[in-house]
Design a protein around this motif. Sequence first.
Motif, short mmCIF file in Angstrom:
data_model
loop_
_atom_site.label_atom_id
_atom_site.label_comp_id
_atom_site.label_asym_id
_atom_site.label_seq_id
_atom_site.Cartn_x
_atom_site.Cartn_y
_atom_site.Cartn_z
N GLY A 1 0.82 -1.14 -0.04
CA GLY A 1 -0.08 -0.19 -0.14
C GLY A 1 1.08 1.26 -0.03
N VAL A 2 1.91 1.51 0.86
CA VAL A 2 2.82 2.47 0.73
C VAL A 2 3.51 2.73 -0.43
CG1 VAL A 2 2.95 2.40 3.36
CG2 VAL A 2 4.63 1.50 2.04
N LEU A 3 3.82 1.42 -0.99
CA LEU A 3 4.40 2.08 -2.48
C LEU A 3 3.39 2.08 -3.42
CD1 LEU A 3 6.89 -1.33 -2.51
CD2 LEU A 3 7.50 1.04 -1.97
N GLU A 4 2.27 1.75 -3.37
CA GLU A 4 1.24 2.16 -4.25
C GLU A 4 0.99 3.67 -4.09
OE1 GLU A 4 -0.81 -2.20 -5.16
OE2 GLU A 4 -1.70 -0.58 -3.78
N CYS A 5 0.96 4.21 -2.90
CA CYS A 5 0.62 5.49 -2.61
C CYS A 5 1.80 6.32 -2.52
CB CYS A 5 0.01 5.47 -1.11
SG CYS A 5 -1.58 4.54 -0.98
N ARG A 6 2.89 6.05 -2.81
CA ARG A 6 4.27 6.99 -2.85
C ARG A 6 4.15 8.14 -3.27
NH1 ARG A 6 10.25 5.33 -4.78
NH2 ARG A 6 9.43 5.80 -6.80
N ASP A 7 3.44 8.42 -4.55
CA ASP A 7 3.26 9.65 -5.13
C ASP A 7 2.13 10.60 -4.52
OD1 ASP A 7 5.31 8.79 -6.91
OD2 ASP A 7 4.06 7.97 -8.07
N LEU A 8 1.28 9.91 -3.66
CA LEU A 8 0.09 10.52 -3.18
C LEU A 8 0.38 11.32 -1.94
CD1 LEU A 8 -2.50 7.83 -3.78
CD2 LEU A 8 -1.83 9.96 -5.38
N MET A 9 1.59 11.05 -1.14
CA MET A 9 1.77 11.55 0.27
C MET A 9 3.44 11.79 0.28
SD MET A 9 -0.37 9.22 2.69
CE MET A 9 0.08 10.02 4.25
N LYS A 10 3.99 12.63 1.13
CA LYS A 10 5.00 12.85 1.37
C LYS A 10 5.84 11.65 2.02
CE LYS A 10 4.89 17.86 2.29
NZ LYS A 10 4.92 19.00 3.28
N PRO A 11 7.15 11.32 1.80
CA PRO A 11 7.87 9.99 2.09
C PRO A 11 7.92 9.98 3.48
CG PRO A 11 8.97 10.92 0.35
CD PRO A 11 7.97 11.93 0.70
N GLU A 12 8.21 11.31 4.14
CA GLU A 12 8.17 11.18 5.54
C GLU A 12 6.86 11.01 6.38
OE1 GLU A 12 8.55 15.55 3.90
OE2 GLU A 12 9.42 13.41 3.34
N ASP A 13 5.85 11.34 5.75
CA ASP A 13 4.43 11.27 6.30
C ASP A 13 4.12 9.79 6.20
OD1 ASP A 13 4.34 13.85 7.02
OD2 ASP A 13 3.17 14.42 5.00
N ILE A 14 4.60 8.89 5.14
CA ILE A 14 4.07 7.64 4.75
C ILE A 14 4.99 6.84 5.86
CG2 ILE A 14 4.36 5.55 3.34
CD1 ILE A 14 3.67 7.44 1.04
N ASP A 15 6.20 7.21 6.16
CA ASP A 15 7.15 6.32 6.94
C ASP A 15 6.57 6.53 8.40
OD1 ASP A 15 8.77 5.06 5.01
OD2 ASP A 15 10.13 6.79 5.04
N LYS A 16 6.07 7.66 8.64
CA LYS A 16 5.42 7.96 9.99
C LYS A 16 4.16 7.19 10.42
CE LYS A 16 3.63 11.79 13.23
NZ LYS A 16 3.55 13.07 13.44
N PHE A 17 3.52 7.05 9.45
CA PHE A 17 2.22 6.22 9.38
C PHE A 17 2.59 4.81 9.60
CE2 PHE A 17 -0.35 3.48 6.76
CZ PHE A 17 -1.74 3.47 7.62
N MET A 18 3.63 4.12 8.68
CA MET A 18 3.90 2.89 8.94
C MET A 18 4.61 2.47 10.16
SD MET A 18 3.36 0.85 6.43
CE MET A 18 4.83 -0.36 6.46
N ASN A 19 5.35 3.39 10.79
CA ASN A 19 6.04 3.18 11.98
C ASN A 19 4.95 3.07 13.19
OD1 ASN A 19 9.20 2.96 12.41
ND2 ASN A 19 8.48 4.58 10.70
N THR A 20 3.91 4.09 12.88
CA THR A 20 2.76 4.25 14.13
C THR A 20 1.97 2.82 14.22
OG1 THR A 20 2.81 6.64 14.01
CG2 THR A 20 0.96 5.48 15.03
N ILE A 21 1.52 2.51 12.75
CA ILE A 21 0.44 1.56 12.72
C ILE A 21 1.24 0.27 13.15
CG2 ILE A 21 0.84 0.90 10.33
CD1 ILE A 21 -2.13 0.71 10.22
#
Length: 353
Positions: A51-71
């Motif tokens: 999912g994060v790879l598919e959404c890579r162009d829709l969000m900032k990378p640092e926001d995606i990594d923060k989401f992944m670490n939290t979840i």
Amino acid sequence: MSHVYELYYKAFETLRRVPEIKTVEDNDRYCKVIGQVLQEHLTVIPRLAMGVLECRDLMKPEDIDKFMNTILRARISRRVIAEQHLALTETFNSPWHFADAKFQPDADFIGEVFLRCSAREVVQRCGKLCQDLAREAHGADAPIPEIILEGHLEATFPYILSHLEYIVGELLRNSIQAVVERHRDLTSPPPPISVLICEAPQHVIIRISDRGGGVPRDLLPHLWSFSKGPRRRTRLRNLHQVPKMAATMQELKFEEKVRLKPGPAVSTTETNAANQKSSILKPRGSSLGSLTSRPPDLRLGIGLPMSRVYAEYWAGSLELHSLEGYGVDVFLQISKLGNKSEQLTTRASLDAV
């Protein structure tokens, strides 16, 4: 992402309908519900990575990594609580639970927590598995490096074995693969992988050193990211193969091979404890198992960031130092459970997820 959302929504709807537990029989029925939910969620980690790879162009990378670490931290919390409840229930229902029992097979376990976990034996078990997987992938004549252990080899500490095995397994997989690829054309034996174990009063440090050429320069800045990196399409293609492995016998085979049935190098004490526990507790599938026992050439790009999340969850740390053209040193610090407040995410962060 939709798949993961639906899984969590279904789990919430299922658990909120469970009536108040007043008897042992009520708890047994509740455990069946928990077990089913755990099985259904085996695909969460690979689907999240996709999912994060598919959404890579829709969000900032640092926001995606923060989401992944939290979840992922939230997922660890829920899964540990669920598995601990099942393990304690199964121990309670065993014939050895009662005070007058002549045999206490779970003396070294509190639920899923192994009180006398040995870093040396975990490295030996995971190392042998990774070497066997490398031989299957590259052939029996492939230059598989030897793993040399040194340091405080008798160090023991309380820990959840499946978490430690996943981290150590990922690190050794990376080192073995790098050494094999760098030295496959040489006639002399490949340089060994050195594992140093250091014990302190509050923690244990495992250093894994290899001479596999180091991390390529284009990958080094993205090692700890779930979404960044130059090999997105390859990672996404490989991740599509991982969900097929979830909740299958391959995962149970991993647990039997690495955790419940140690090889000859393992001490009699831990062998007896692990095999006694396996006779009582039914092995539960683990999405970590399929990620660690996958073929070496199936690279997902999430092993290091996942390992760091698991290490930091239990108040540990994971650091990597690469010398391009030579090799890599990885430092895994393990806090002895119960000696330090684990660095759990705040309640507000969990609620936000």
